[in-house]
Design a protein around this motif. Structure first.
Motif, PDB file in Angstrom:
ATOM      1  N   SER A  24       0.820  -1.220   0.000  1.00 12.65           N
ATOM      2  CA  SER A  24       0.000   0.000   0.000  1.00 12.65           C
ATOM      3  C   SER A  24       0.851   1.265   0.000  1.00 12.65           C
ATOM      4  CB  SER A  24      -0.948   0.013   1.205  1.00 12.65           C
ATOM      5  OG  SER A  24      -0.217   0.007   2.422  1.00 12.65           O
ATOM      6  N   GLU A  25       1.991   1.246   0.693  1.00 12.10           N
ATOM      7  CA  GLU A  25       2.770   2.473   0.872  1.00 12.10           C
ATOM      8  C   GLU A  25       4.266   2.296   0.622  1.00 12.10           C
ATOM      9  OE1 GLU A  25       1.368   5.174   1.143  1.00 12.10           O
ATOM     10  OE2 GLU A  25      -0.325   5.199   2.517  1.00 12.10           O
ATOM     11  N   GLN A  37       5.237   7.493   4.837  1.00  9.95           N
ATOM     12  CA  GLN A  37       4.022   7.894   5.536  1.00  9.95           C
ATOM     13  C   GLN A  37       4.161   9.348   5.960  1.00  9.95           C
ATOM     14  OE1 GLN A  37       0.192   6.446   6.878  1.00  9.95           O
ATOM     15  NE2 GLN A  37       1.750   5.724   5.475  1.00  9.95           N
ATOM     16  N   ASP A 121      -3.745   2.377   2.344  1.00  8.64           N
ATOM     17  CA  ASP A 121      -4.311   2.925   1.109  1.00  8.64           C
ATOM     18  C   ASP A 121      -5.772   2.519   0.988  1.00  8.64           C
ATOM     19  OD1 ASP A 121      -4.357   4.377  -1.187  1.00  8.64           O
ATOM     20  OD2 ASP A 121      -2.803   3.252  -2.222  1.00  8.64           O
ATOM     21  N   TYR A 131     -10.749  -0.188  -0.712  1.00  9.03           N
ATOM     22  CA  TYR A 131      -9.320  -0.362  -0.896  1.00  9.03           C
ATOM     23  C   TYR A 131      -8.906   0.343  -2.190  1.00  9.03           C
ATOM     24  CZ  TYR A 131     -10.619  -4.189   2.231  1.00  9.03           C
ATOM     25  OH  TYR A 131     -11.153  -4.932   3.255  1.00  9.03           O
ATOM     26  N   CYS A 132      -7.830   1.128  -2.135  1.00 11.57           N
ATOM     27  CA  CYS A 132      -7.422   1.940  -3.281  1.00 11.57           C
ATOM     28  C   CYS A 132      -6.063   1.507  -3.815  1.00 11.57           C
ATOM     29  CB  CYS A 132      -7.366   3.412  -2.889  1.00 11.57           C
ATOM     30  SG  CYS A 132      -8.915   4.066  -2.223  1.00 11.57           S
ATOM     31  N   THR A 133      -5.894   1.559  -5.132  1.00 12.81           N
ATOM     32  CA  THR A 133      -4.623   1.215  -5.761  1.00 12.81           C
ATOM     33  C   THR A 133      -4.588   1.743  -7.189  1.00 12.81           C
ATOM     34  OG1 THR A 133      -3.190  -0.618  -6.470  1.00 12.81           O
ATOM     35  CG2 THR A 133      -5.547  -1.028  -6.473  1.00 12.81           C
ATOM     36  N   SER A 134      -3.396   1.989  -7.697  1.00  9.47           N
ATOM     37  CA  SER A 134      -3.237   2.392  -9.095  1.00  9.47           C
ATOM     38  C   SER A 134      -2.843   1.198  -9.960  1.00  9.47           C
ATOM     39  CB  SER A 134      -2.181   3.497  -9.216  1.00  9.47           C
ATOM     40  OG  SER A 134      -0.959   3.101  -8.631  1.00  9.47           O
ATOM     41  N   HIS A 178      -6.887   5.160 -11.285  1.00  8.85           N
ATOM     42  CA  HIS A 178      -6.845   4.868  -9.853  1.00  8.85           C
ATOM     43  C   HIS A 178      -8.098   4.067  -9.525  1.00  8.85           C
ATOM     44  CE1 HIS A 178      -5.167   5.429  -5.892  1.00  8.85           C
ATOM     45  NE2 HIS A 178      -6.338   5.790  -5.431  1.00  8.85           N
ATOM     46  N   ARG A 180     -10.745   1.678  -7.133  1.00  7.57           N
ATOM     47  CA  ARG A 180     -11.323   1.502  -5.803  1.00  7.57           C
ATOM     48  C   ARG A 180     -12.025   0.148  -5.765  1.00  7.57           C
ATOM     49  NH1 ARG A 180     -15.675   5.756  -3.647  1.00  7.57           N
ATOM     50  NH2 ARG A 180     -13.832   7.096  -3.775  1.00  7.57           N
TER      51      ARG A 180
END
Length: 218
Positions: A24-25, A37, A121, A131-134, A178, A180
């Protein structure tokens, strides 16, 4: 199956949480693993605890953008992440994927992973997990994990490639779509049927070559 080399690198009990924060990060650069972060984030203590629980050493640095970078210099772990957490030779956010190790885990472990990923994320809106991601591949992977826990969800594009976003006051132009992935909040709404009835109809063999019986069609 590919995870045995991690036995000597970490505390496997806490590895799903670390993988969630990395996916996620996080990022990799040469032999360094970085997790970023915001200085104001409420999750900094959580990240430190996860890293320590996995028995990894880290170096904490603050950037000019007021971001904390947790850098882990660990060549074997970096090589494992490069092999199992990306879908191509380009190691960036767009090519990230969830390793098979997580997909083959128990429902409880998958739930631990998802609950940690959303802190890095994602967000919760009216009780619904988002949940988010590219990464298009990782969006499908997250949806697969949701199904494997018996829950129902879906995937949609949150922001289009080329649209303008805002990160801590800085305007950015998105270089990819992006995504979701949402998880239905109703605990009674699952992919498992409660009522089963028999009927006569045609059955088609779609020839899915998979170690599990789960497959998705969209």
């Amino acid at each position: 199956r590919g995870i045995t080399s991690l036995d000597r690198m970490s505390n496997l009990k806490n590895l799903p949480k670390f993988l969630a924060w990395f996916l996620s990060e996080g990022h990799i650069y040469k032999n360094c693993i970085g997790i970023s972060q915001s200085l104001k984030s409420p999750h900094n203590e959580t990240i430190v605890k996860v890293i320590k629980d996995c028995q990894f050493n880290y170096v904490r640095k603050i950037s000019k953008q007021n971001e904390i970078n947790y850098n882990i210099f660990h060549k074997p772990l970096t090589m494992w992440l490069a092999k199992h957490c990306y879908s191509s030779q380009n190691k960036n956010a767009i090519t990230k994927k969830i390793p098979q190790y997580v997909k083959d885990s128990s429902i409880n472990t998958i739930r631990i992973f998802l609950n940690e990923f959303i802190k890095g994320d994602g967000f919760i809106h009216k009780g619904e997990n988002n949940y988010c991601t590219s990464s298009n591949i990782m969006a499908d992977d997250i949806l697969e994990l949701i199904y494997k826990t018996g829950k129902y969800g879906g995937k949609r594009i949150k922001s289009l490639k080329g649209s303008i976003g805002n990160i801590q006051g800085r305007k950015i132009i998105r270089t990819s779509n992006h995504y979701r992935v949402w998880e239905n909040k109703n605990s009674n709404f699952t992919i498992y049927p409660k009522d089963i009835s028999e009927s006569t109809d045609n059955v088609y063999d779609i020839k899915i070559n998979s170690p599990t019986r789960l497959f998705m069609t969209r």
